[in-house]
Design a protein around this motif. Sequence first.
Motif, PDB file in Angstrom:
ATOM      1  N   THR A 115       0.803  -1.091  -0.122  1.00  0.00           N
ATOM      2  CA  THR A 115       0.138   0.084   0.049  1.00  0.00           C
ATOM      3  C   THR A 115       0.839   1.289   0.121  1.00  0.00           C
ATOM      4  N   LEU A 116       1.938   1.237   0.864  1.00  0.00           N
ATOM      5  CA  LEU A 116       2.896   2.394   0.910  1.00  0.00           C
ATOM      6  C   LEU A 116       3.493   2.589  -0.668  1.00  0.00           C
ATOM      7  N   LEU A 117       3.979   1.527  -1.130  1.00  0.00           N
ATOM      8  CA  LEU A 117       4.567   1.615  -2.496  1.00  0.00           C
ATOM      9  C   LEU A 117       3.465   2.223  -3.477  1.00  0.00           C
ATOM     10  N   ALA A 118       2.391   1.809  -3.604  1.00  0.00           N
ATOM     11  CA  ALA A 118       1.531   2.017  -4.536  1.00  0.00           C
ATOM     12  C   ALA A 118       1.109   3.502  -4.144  1.00  0.00           C
ATOM     13  N   LEU A 119       0.883   4.060  -2.977  1.00  0.00           N
ATOM     14  CA  LEU A 119       0.450   5.367  -2.771  1.00  0.00           C
ATOM     15  C   LEU A 119       1.675   6.293  -3.299  1.00  0.00           C
ATOM     16  N   ALA A 120       2.853   5.881  -2.721  1.00  0.00           N
ATOM     17  CA  ALA A 120       4.051   6.694  -3.281  1.00  0.00           C
ATOM     18  C   ALA A 120       4.452   6.864  -4.673  1.00  0.00           C
ATOM     19  N   ALA A 121       3.817   5.675  -5.344  1.00  0.00           N
ATOM     20  CA  ALA A 121       4.051   5.845  -6.900  1.00  0.00           C
ATOM     21  C   ALA A 121       3.022   6.865  -7.331  1.00  0.00           C
ATOM     22  N   ALA A 122       1.923   6.981  -6.826  1.00  0.00           N
ATOM     23  CA  ALA A 122       0.886   7.637  -7.290  1.00  0.00           C
ATOM     24  C   ALA A 122       1.247   9.073  -6.947  1.00  0.00           C
TER      25      ALA A 122
END
Length: 267
Positions: A220-227
């Motif tokens: 979740t952290l990685l997906a949000l950071a990419a966004a």
Amino acid sequence: MSRRPRRPQRASALPPLTGSRLIEALIAGWRPLQRLDVGGFAVLRSRGITRRAHSIVALDPDPEQPAAALEQVESLLARAGERPVHRIFEHEPSASLDVLLAARGDEAVGHSEILELPLTTTAPPSGAALVATGALDADWFAQAWALAPREGEHARDTLRDILAGTPALQVRIPAADGTAAAVGRAALVSAGREQLAVLNMIAVAPQQRRQGLGRELSGTLLALAAAQGAGRALLEVERDNAPALSLYRALGSRRIGGYHYRARRED
């Protein structure tokens, strides 16, 4: 009008993150309360709470007189009655400094790996996650402290101030009773023109472990950071934390460096 997040760079376009760029990104992801730049060293001070935020980092000391440069920076801490703790990265100039510190008997502790994960493809964020962005969220911090407290006088206030120093994505996955089953944070920092994420404060409640929450939270952290426009993520993991290293490698991370600390022994 709000600015759109920058698109992440493709993995092949990401320049190697080394030397001072890497060091400065890690410092920004766990920002100390005070920083003094003296003689090619960064002196990080945070009331003695966490070595990452309270240690000396060699950036560009005089290579011709390393002992004199070391004496200059350590004298500042001596006046404050503090023992020097050095954060030693694998590359120069830290490697040469490590030889001097080892020769005088400073102890090597806290060996850690630096991992990098390009944010080209990420899984969707967890639908159960509660997310706060930007400034430090009081509810998230209360849950994070409950799962990962620190020892020391004024530790809670100091940790809060450290975390408040950098805008971040703050995620918690609630348990059935409303408490946090898992928490984590992705500090959003810049390295030149690139935006990246430094993941830290990742913790899972003991009774909730071995249920895939660490992977769910990290994803979740990685997906949000990419966004948000981050092109890569950095993680710092102690070498003896085998479960965390295994998780992050399964997510696709690779080792790009490491460090340890040198601490002067008690008399």
